[in-house]
Design a protein around this motif. Structure first.
Motif, short mmCIF file in Angstrom:
data_model
loop_
_atom_site.label_atom_id
_atom_site.label_comp_id
_atom_site.label_asym_id
_atom_site.label_seq_id
_atom_site.Cartn_x
_atom_site.Cartn_y
_atom_site.Cartn_z
N UNK A 394 -11.70 -8.69 15.04
CA UNK A 394 -11.12 -7.47 14.51
C UNK A 394 -11.19 -7.39 13.00
N UNK A 395 -10.86 -6.21 12.50
CA UNK A 395 -10.82 -5.96 11.05
C UNK A 395 -9.73 -4.95 10.77
N UNK A 396 -9.13 -5.05 9.58
CA UNK A 396 -8.09 -4.12 9.18
C UNK A 396 -6.71 -4.72 9.27
N UNK A 397 -5.81 -3.99 9.89
CA UNK A 397 -4.39 -4.33 9.87
C UNK A 397 -4.12 -5.72 10.44
N UNK A 398 -4.66 -6.03 11.65
CA UNK A 398 -4.35 -7.32 12.26
C UNK A 398 -4.92 -8.47 11.47
N UNK A 399 -6.12 -8.27 10.90
CA UNK A 399 -6.72 -9.34 10.09
C UNK A 399 -5.91 -9.58 8.82
N UNK A 418 4.22 -13.93 11.59
CA UNK A 418 3.30 -12.80 11.48
C UNK A 418 4.03 -11.47 11.38
N UNK A 419 5.25 -11.42 11.91
CA UNK A 419 6.02 -10.17 11.83
C UNK A 419 6.31 -9.83 10.38
N UNK A 420 6.76 -10.83 9.62
CA UNK A 420 7.06 -10.59 8.22
C UNK A 420 5.81 -10.16 7.46
N UNK A 421 4.67 -10.80 7.80
CA UNK A 421 3.42 -10.41 7.16
C UNK A 421 3.03 -8.99 7.55
N UNK A 422 3.23 -8.63 8.80
CA UNK A 422 2.86 -7.30 9.27
C UNK A 422 3.66 -6.21 8.56
#
Length: 609
Positions: A394-399, A418-422
């Protein structure tokens, strides 16, 4: 290579539903305190509170006081800490499961509290105009924090108990645990602390939090398997596209006398698991075992060298998706079968192949099963050397979420980091990209992220790519582009309420697209996908972050990897399963012919077609 990355990314995306939940509860609160306040049944709430206040009795008041204290902040925090400690020290439970259970319970209570506090900032509702039997906290009456916390804690314990107990004992324990939030709700209304609608929404808030956390952490997807162990093929009268074939190689999983190479991720596969794997292999006749451990520099260990130096009958991978991907990259196109011992946090490939979650059981059943040819995705781009993936790229938000997750928090919190990063990337601008399918004309799009998948289900069985199968000979693509809160809600509803595989409608063929969730999701299918981005975008491969770039090209390698899978049930008829590919290029009943595969590779990929 982190075997938790892939599941962490997907779980992080699921946990982004919590802000949407907070927005929904806040919106409901504004309706309750605004235009709906004078409509039934809200119009009779004051009468209910007054009736209960006029009929208070000593015994009921004492019982309600106990229930109210049980759900107070101090009690909830103390009980949660005790329960988490007990879960972490539970005997006879694998370490990964202990941590997951503890994270589920603690995360549910914390997430519910966060949603509650956010809602009270938006919604201001006065307490009922009756005598209060408890000190009124300085927060809004809507929703009930006591009831939400009790639902998250005792409901979470009920979920865990339901998974461990059975029979009458399970019914009794689960029933008693679920009675606690209801008793707290009645007590809070009886004591004049909340309106009835406050406690009802408190129950809903806690229940929705449990649902999100359970989806993010646990996996249970009903379904059937063919004799190969793959999910039963989707067959429909109107399925005019390429058949989803059960790429079956009707041979038993190999055992002795050739060498067995075992690739071990040192953190995912502890010493106890390694000892059991060694014993299981020896019991199956694999006496000549060579073990190699992975490192950051060698994510497949010394697999390439071990395969090249001697006749290898079987490769066993003890690790997560990252380790499996690295080993698949080495074995692609060869005849050496791979047995997966799922020792990661997510194990998305193993889950999509319907392997048992327990490492010992997965290996035991795989060794007694058959070898099956599954597809791989082959990918390259600017600054990304040609390699392969087994799950998704993938590319974009999840990456970006993977790239910016704190290493320190990942060690302490696991996937929750990952939640805090998101949250940091929710406001990132949409990316402009072009999608080229099977050499066709480029399709210009805008999206938050793009995912190319070889398999379709995420953590919790969430069907991100419902058409994806690891034996279809195609790759599936999804663009995520929700517009505002309504778009995120539409996408969440679409993903959470649909089955893991589509039950009707024709499959997509190259060049076709399908939109869903009011345009928030767009699906494509092709054998070769070319992606170009207007600006460099972060990229990820099976959950591992790669340098940002402006290009990705992915192509399917049909049946490139042989995997040992359990046998489940009677063989699927050829008419239903579609053409069956043979390993040696012979034509099986159904008419498909596949050429013999080249020998296993012993180094990095040398290019992409």
């Amino acid at each position: 290579m982190s075997n938790a990355h892939s599941a962490g990314v997907r779980s992080g995306l699921l946990l982004l539903l919590l802000p949407l939940q907070a927005a929904s509860v806040a919106g409901l609160g504004l309706l309750v305190t605004g235009p709906l306040a004078r409509r039934w049944p809200l119009s009779v709430e004051d009468g209910v509170n007054r009736a209960l206040a006029d009929r208070r009795e000593t015994l009921v008041t004492a019982v309600s006081a106990g229930m109210s204290r049980l759900a107070a902040t101090e009690s909830i925090v103390t009980l949660t800490l005790v329960a988490v400690l007990a879960l972490l020290l539970a005997p006879g439970v694998p370490q990964v499961r202990r941590w997951r259970n503890a994270a589920f319970l603690a995360g549910s209570v914390a997430a519910q509290s966060a949603v509650f506090l956010l809602v009270t900032v938006v919604v201001g509702r006065a307490r009922p105009d009756v005598p209060h039997l408890d000190a009124a906290p300085p927060t809004s009456s809507f929703p009930s924090g006591h009831v939400g916390a009790a639902t998250a804690l005792f409901g979470g314990l009920a979920v865990l108990a339901a998974g461990r107990l059975s029979g009458a004992r399970r019914a009794l324990v689960v029933g008693l645990l679920l009675l606690v939030p209801t008793a707290v709700a009645v007590s809070r209304v009886y004591r004049g602390m909340h309106h009835p609608s406050d406690v009802v929404v408190g129950l809903l808030n806690g229940g929705c939090t449990l649902l999100v956390m359970a989806y993010a952490l646990f996996w249970s997807t009903p379904g059937t398997r063919t004799s190969t162990g793959l999910p039963a093929p989707r067959t429909r009268p109107d399925d005019t596209g390429a058949a989803h074939t059960a790429t079956r190689i009707p041979t038993a999983a190999p055992a002795g006398p050739g060498r067995t190479v075992v690739v071990r991720h040192p953190h995912g596969c502890d010493d106890g698991t390694a000892a059991r794997v060694r014993a299981l292999l020896r019991g199956h006749g694999c006496t000549d075992q060579v073990w190699t451990s992975t490192t950051a520099e060698e994510p497949a260990g010394a697999l390439a060298a071990r395969v090249a130096e001697a006749d290898t009958a079987l490769v066993v991978v003890c690790g997560g998706d990252g380790t499996v991907r690295a080993c698949a990259d080495v074995l692609s196109g060869g005849g050496i079968p791979l047995a997966i011992v799922p020792c990661g946090t997510g194990n998305l490939l193993a889950r999509n192949l319907r392997l048992p979650a327990d490492p010992d059981t997965a290996l035991r059943e795989a060794l007694a099963g058959t070898t099956v040819g599954i597809d791989l995705g082959r990918i390259h781009g600017d600054g990304l050397a040609p390699t392969r993936f087994t799950v998704m790229a993938g590319a974009g938000f999840d990456a970006a979420m993977v790239r910016d997750a704190s290493a320190r928090l990942k060690r302490r919190l696991g996937w929750a980091a990952y939640v805090l990063s998101a949250l940091r990337h929710l406001g990132d601008p949409r990316m402009r990209l072009s999608v080229r399918l099977d050499g066709g004309a480029p399709l210009e799009r805008r999206a938050r992220m793009v995912v190319v998948g070889n398999v379709g289900s995420l953590q919790g069985g969430l069907p991100l790519l419902p058409d994806a199968r690891p034996d279809s000979g195609r790759l599936e693509v999804v663009l995520l582009d929700p517009r505002g809160v309504a778009g995120w809600l539409a996408a969440a509803r679409h993903l959470l309420t649909r089955p893991a595989t589509r039950a009707s409608g024709p499959r997509l063929t190259g060049g076709q697209d399908r939109r869903a969730a009011r345009g928030a999701l767009e699906y494509f299918s092709a054998e070769r996908i070319g992606l170009r981005f207007a600006r460099p975008q972060p990229r990820e491969l099976d959950g591992d972050a790669f340098a940002a770039g402006t290009r990705l090209t992915a192509e399917v390698e049909p049946g490139a990897l042989r995997v040992c899978l359990p046998v489940r049930g009677p063989a699927e008829p050829v008419a239903a399963a579609g053409p069956v590919r043979a390993a040696d290029g012979a034509e099986e009943p159904g008419g498909a012919r596949v050429t013999a595969r080249p020998p296993a590779r012993t180094g990095r990929p040398d290019g992409v077609r």
